[in-house]
Every structure is written in structure tokens, then in C-alpha cells.
Design a protein around this motif. Structure first.
Motif, PDB file in Angstrom:
ATOM      1  N   LEU A  14      45.043 113.013 -29.592  1.00  0.00           N
ATOM      2  CA  LEU A  14      45.372 112.584 -31.170  1.00  0.00           C
ATOM      3  C   LEU A  14      45.227 111.411 -31.478  1.00  0.00           C
ATOM      4  CD1 LEU A  14      46.311 113.790 -33.651  1.00  0.00           C
ATOM      5  CD2 LEU A  14      48.139 114.000 -33.043  1.00  0.00           C
ATOM      6  N   ILE A  15      45.556 110.407 -31.125  1.00  0.00           N
ATOM      7  CA  ILE A  15      45.964 109.285 -31.686  1.00  0.00           C
ATOM      8  C   ILE A  15      44.562 108.224 -31.393  1.00  0.00           C
ATOM      9  CG2 ILE A  15      46.906 106.572 -31.515  1.00  0.00           C
ATOM     10  CD1 ILE A  15      48.506 109.349 -32.298  1.00  0.00           C
ATOM     11  N   SER A  16      44.001 108.509 -30.296  1.00  0.00           N
ATOM     12  CA  SER A  16      42.452 107.843 -30.245  1.00  0.00           C
ATOM     13  C   SER A  16      41.935 108.631 -31.652  1.00  0.00           C
ATOM     14  CB  SER A  16      41.810 108.236 -28.963  1.00  0.00           C
ATOM     15  OG  SER A  16      42.561 107.510 -27.742  1.00  0.00           O
ATOM     16  N   ALA A  17      41.265 109.260 -31.440  1.00  0.00           N
ATOM     17  CA  ALA A  17      40.859 110.010 -32.819  1.00  0.00           C
ATOM     18  C   ALA A  17      41.064 109.418 -33.687  1.00  0.00           C
ATOM     19  CB  ALA A  17      40.779 111.306 -32.603  1.00  0.00           C
ATOM     20  N   ILE A  18      42.169 109.551 -33.897  1.00  0.00           N
ATOM     21  CA  ILE A  18      42.625 109.324 -35.436  1.00  0.00           C
ATOM     22  C   ILE A  18      42.545 107.241 -35.874  1.00  0.00           C
ATOM     23  CG2 ILE A  18      45.380 108.012 -36.827  1.00  0.00           C
ATOM     24  CD1 ILE A  18      46.300 110.467 -36.528  1.00  0.00           C
ATOM     25  N   LYS A  19      42.603 106.359 -34.583  1.00  0.00           N
ATOM     26  CA  LYS A  19      41.882 104.885 -34.818  1.00  0.00           C
ATOM     27  C   LYS A  19      40.568 104.381 -34.861  1.00  0.00           C
ATOM     28  CE  LYS A  19      46.637 102.964 -31.936  1.00  0.00           C
ATOM     29  NZ  LYS A  19      46.770 102.475 -31.235  1.00  0.00           N
ATOM     30  N   ASN A  20      40.052 105.338 -34.405  1.00  0.00           N
ATOM     31  CA  ASN A  20      38.823 105.494 -33.994  1.00  0.00           C
ATOM     32  C   ASN A  20      38.395 106.002 -35.697  1.00  0.00           C
ATOM     33  OD1 ASN A  20      38.812 105.202 -31.333  1.00  0.00           O
ATOM     34  ND2 ASN A  20      38.260 106.824 -31.123  1.00  0.00           N
ATOM     35  N   GLN A  21      38.291 107.075 -36.277  1.00  0.00           N
ATOM     36  CA  GLN A  21      38.312 107.603 -37.674  1.00  0.00           C
ATOM     37  C   GLN A  21      39.005 106.458 -38.756  1.00  0.00           C
ATOM     38  OE1 GLN A  21      40.182 110.746 -39.562  1.00  0.00           O
ATOM     39  NE2 GLN A  21      38.615 111.663 -39.778  1.00  0.00           N
ATOM     40  N   ARG A  22      39.907 105.220 -37.998  1.00  0.00           N
ATOM     41  CA  ARG A  22      40.178 104.127 -39.334  1.00  0.00           C
ATOM     42  C   ARG A  22      39.383 103.623 -39.139  1.00  0.00           C
ATOM     43  NH1 ARG A  22      45.148 104.690 -42.574  1.00  0.00           N
ATOM     44  NH2 ARG A  22      44.204 102.904 -43.435  1.00  0.00           N
ATOM     45  N   LYS A  23      39.072 102.991 -38.009  1.00  0.00           N
ATOM     46  CA  LYS A  23      38.024 102.180 -37.666  1.00  0.00           C
ATOM     47  C   LYS A  23      36.731 102.109 -38.281  1.00  0.00           C
ATOM     48  CE  LYS A  23      36.377  98.793 -33.999  1.00  0.00           C
ATOM     49  NZ  LYS A  23      36.881  99.042 -31.881  1.00  0.00           N
ATOM     50  N   GLN A  24      35.983 103.178 -38.159  1.00  0.00           N
ATOM     51  CA  GLN A  24      35.124 103.906 -38.867  1.00  0.00           C
ATOM     52  C   GLN A  24      34.677 103.019 -40.669  1.00  0.00           C
ATOM     53  OE1 GLN A  24      31.795 104.754 -37.658  1.00  0.00           O
ATOM     54  NE2 GLN A  24      32.756 103.993 -35.670  1.00  0.00           N
ATOM     55  N   GLN A  25      35.972 103.668 -41.235  1.00  0.00           N
ATOM     56  CA  GLN A  25      36.239 103.838 -42.182  1.00  0.00           C
ATOM     57  C   GLN A  25      37.088 102.209 -42.620  1.00  0.00           C
ATOM     58  OE1 GLN A  25      39.971 106.275 -43.283  1.00  0.00           O
ATOM     59  NE2 GLN A  25      38.374 107.852 -42.933  1.00  0.00           N
ATOM     60  N   ASP A  26      37.371 101.018 -41.652  1.00  0.00           N
ATOM     61  CA  ASP A  26      37.934 100.268 -42.399  1.00  0.00           C
ATOM     62  C   ASP A  26      37.767  98.785 -41.311  1.00  0.00           C
ATOM     63  OD1 ASP A  26      39.285  97.892 -43.827  1.00  0.00           O
ATOM     64  OD2 ASP A  26      41.099  98.023 -42.448  1.00  0.00           O
ATOM     65  N   ARG A  27      35.553  98.536 -40.964  1.00  0.00           N
ATOM     66  CA  ARG A  27      35.536  97.814 -39.893  1.00  0.00           C
ATOM     67  C   ARG A  27      35.722  96.118 -40.013  1.00  0.00           C
ATOM     68  NH1 ARG A  27      32.333  99.835 -36.756  1.00  0.00           N
ATOM     69  NH2 ARG A  27      31.098 101.949 -36.938  1.00  0.00           N
TER      70      ARG A  27
END
Length: 409
Positions: A14-27
Motif C-alpha cells: 500500500l505505502i509503496s504504491a502511494i509513494k511511487n504515485q507521488r514520485k511520478q507526480q512530483d519528481r
């Protein structure tokens, strides 16, 4: 940035998915607003940055790999590898022994160690004296070294300014393993003194300006200055470095205060202040900066309370708690199990070093908003556990699975 082989038990889909999504949005990591997880009766605002940092993942990878590759050998850690009870407990369960506790008290006598024993240096690093002790026993001190690269960067900065005849002022907790290690490395090359907070920095400034009796220094800073420190000579040229996990705003305030005292005392200007005050810039690690900035961003939101997850002796985690406490009721817990029910929670008061039992910590309202973050040595699995624990009080645990699936798609 390098990725590490960290045991899956510390990971969270769950947390990995959230972090990866935020990273894609805000590199470029410019957006420090929290991630909103709206579950209806409970709304969680998850900090933009939290959890395992580079140094912690590096240390975990080295330690567990060392255990796996050396079956049958005696393996020791100088002290807790990181300040997280779950990770340290897992290492103990795998047969690793701690030579010292976090305060430096000896748990395993040096004379009981043998040349073929494996000794792992923790992420905080260690003192030159301990390295020498290990070498005298025939143990290569840095063969299994998990010292965080950002800690070593501070040592390098202290060495650089020491070579230019500046005295090093270390902003850190005097008894913390990292500060003890930094002090040891720094004092090997230049006079060094530790200040634990802005109040001690102000005291030290009184000796720089000559407003305090020099003899008072040796009492006020007992145990925090290098051998042979001469307060009348060694505060003429100074530079400030820090324990990497300190509160960034306080480190900056200390450096600014000392700098202004140097300017005033020696009639300097911004143009020539470098003659007396070394330009060390910020020596906090990136994760400490990001996590603290993320909490500051999170606190811009309206919420009912904050929960901070991490080890109770973790310096970086306690500073996140401090930031939250300025705005909201804040509960510092080391694991989801400390949330006893929707009404009761057991949490840590790090100011007084005691456990507190609080009732009715969740307000009775249609929607409760909770700010959630964790320290740099806290596994993401524990953060997911907290989310699931909170959801369970509303029979909404299935929502966590749905969110993980949605975030991965």
C-alpha cells in the motif's frame, strides 16, 4: 538513487504504491502537501515524505546480508543498528548480539571477542577509540561498516574546517551514538565542543563575546569539549556542524546566532565574516530535511490529531513529534498495537521518557482527520499497520486493499 535489498517484512504494498504515485507526480520533490486518504468516517493525511531513508536501507541490507552469508559465525553489532525496536529485535532473533547499549554501556566485554568474530558498525558510525579497540583484538573495524554516508559527510566537513584552524561546534545530543562518533572524529583534528540546543549555543556565545567568565565554561560544558580545550583561544574561529537528525530550524538558528556574535565581537561584515566563521552550510541529511518539511506542509491542513510512528529513542522521529505538538494533539507510537481501541491509545512522552495512556483520543464526529507520518528508521509496514488498525474500528479494513490495488494500476 540506489535501491536496496530490504527484507519484505518491512515493506508495504500500500505505502509503496502511494509513494511511487507521488514520485511520478512530483519528481523534483517540490510538492510537500500530504496525500489524502479519504475513507469516509476517517480521513488520513499521509506526509509527503516519511519512512526508511537511504542510510537506514543501506544499513539493513548490509546487516542482513552479513548474517545470511556467515552461518555459524558469531556476529555482533556495536549497538542498535538503527533506532527501531522491530528491526533490532529481528537481528537479535537471528543471533546477532549487541556489544553496547545506546548509551555506550558495555553489554559484551571486549576481552570475550575473538579475531574471527564479525562486528558490524551501526548506521550512526562509531568513535575512533572503538575502532582502535577492535583493531587491537585483531578485528578489522570497518569491514562490516553500515555508517550512513550523510554522517560521514559531516565528519568530512568537520575535518575540512579543522584543517583551516576552525574550532568545530557540533549541534547534537551529547549522549547520542552519532554525536559521540562525530565528536570523536572531529576532536582528532581540531578543538571541538557539543551544544545540545539553542540555549547552550547562547551560553557558548557568551564565552565567544567575553561576557562570561572563561572558567565557567568547563563546568557548563563538562563532558562536551575536547581534551585541552582552551576557551580563551579556541573560540576565535568556529564552524557549526550537526547530528544529521536534529531539527533543521534549530540548527539554522544556532548557526545564525553564533555567526552574528562573531560579527559583533570581532567587528566583521558579511563580506569578511568567513575569517572567523566557517561556511559549513547545512549538514542535515536529505531525508531529515524532507521529512521535517513534509510535516510542516502537512500541518497546513486542518486536522483533529497527529500520529507519529517510530522508535522511542529515535532522534529524527522525536523532532517530527515536536513539530506536530506545536499545532495538534500528537500521539507518538512505535507500532499499531499501541492503538488499543477507537477510544484508547498508549503513547510515548519523549519529554519525560514515559508511557501515557489516553482515552477518547479519536473525537466523536462524523469524520475524523488524522495526520500520519513516521521516522526515517520506521518500516513502511508499520505505517500500513496503523492505517489498517484505524480502519478496523469502522469495519473498513477492506478499503486499504482496494486503495493498494487502485494505486498500483
Amino acid at each position: 538513487m540506489k535501491t536496496f535489498n530490504v527484507p519484505v517484512i518491512y515493506r508495504s504494498p500500500l505505502i509503496s504504491a502511494i509513494k511511487n504515485q507521488r514520485k511520478q507526480q512530483d519528481r523534483m520533490k517540490k510538492d510537500f502537501t500530504p496525500t489524502e486518504l479519504n475513507f469516509g468516517p476517517i480521513r488520513i493525511l499521509l506526509a509527503r515524505h516519511f519512512g526508511f531513508c537511504y542510510g537506514v536501507e543501506n544499513a539493513i541490507e548490509i546487516a542482513f546480508k552479513t548474517v545470511d552469508e556467515n552461518p555459524g559465525k558469531r556476529i555482533f553489532l556495536l549497538s542498535e543498528m538503527i533506532h527501531n525496536p522491530h528491526v533490532n529485535s529481528d537481528l537479535l532473533d537471528r543471533g546477532v548480539q549487541f556489544i553496547m547499549d545506546t548509551a555506550g554501556k558495555q553489554l559484551v566485554p571486549w576481552e570475550s571477542l575473538q579475531a574471527d568474530d564479525i562486528v558490524i558498525i551501526p548506521a550512526f558510525g562509531t568513535t575512533l577509540e572503538t575502532e582502535k579497540q577492535l583493531a587491537s583484538l585483531g578485528i578489522e573495524p570497518l569491514k562490516y561498516n553500515t555508517t550512513c554516508p550523510f554522517v560521514e559527510r559531516v565528519w568530512n566537513k568537520a575535518e575540512q574546517i579543522g584543517q583551516k584552524n576552525y574550532t568545530v561546534i557540533v549541534h547534537g545530543k551529547p549522549k547520542h551514538e552519532e554525536t559521540r562518533a562525530t565528536f570523536s572524529h572531529s576532536q582528532a583534528g581540531t578543538p571541538t565542543v557539543v551544544v545540545k540546543d539553542i540555549k547552550e549555543a547562547a551560553l557558548l556565545a557568551g564565552f565567544i563575546s567575553g561576557k562570561r567568565n572563561p572558567e565557567e565554561f568547563y563546568t557548563l560544558f563538562e563532558g562536551q569539549y575536547s581534551a585541552g580545550f582552551d576557551v580563551t583561544k579556541d573560540l576565535q574561529r568556529v564552524g557549526v556542524v550537526n547530528q544529521t537528525t536534529m531539527l533543521a530550524t534549530e540548527t539554522q538558528a544556532i548557526a545564525d546566532h553564533i555567526k552574528q556574535v562573531m560579527i559583533s565581537t570581532f567587528q566583521l561584515t558579511d563580506a569578511n565574516v568567513g575569517e572567523r566563521f566557517a561556511d559549513t552550510r547545512d549538514t542535515l541529511c536529505y531525508a531529515t530535511n524532507d521529512n521535517q518539511t513534509a510535516v510542516t506542509g502537512m500541518l497546513q491542513e486542518t486536522a483533529d490529531l497527529a500520529i507519529v510512528v517510530g522508535g522511542y529513542n529515535s532522534s529524527n522521529t522525536s523532532h517530527l513529534v515536536e513539530l506536530c505538538e506545536e499545532k495538534l494533539p500528537t500521539y507518538f507510537i512505535s507500532s499499531p498495537e499501541h492503538i488499543l481501541s477507537a477510544d484508547a491509545i498508549q503513547h510515548w512522552d519523549f519529554h519525560h521518557k514515559q508511557t501515557i495512556h489516553s482515552d477518547q483520543f479519536l473525537p466523536k464526529k462524523d469524520q475524523v482527520t488524522i495526520l500520519l507520518t513516521s521516522g526515517a528508521s520506521c518500516p513502511d509496514a508499520l505505517v500500513e499497520g496503523v492505517i489498517r488498525r484505524l480502519l478496523s474500528f469502522f469495519q473498513l479494513e477492506h478499503k486499504a486493499d482496494e486503495l493498494a490495488t487502485a494505486s498500483q494500476s
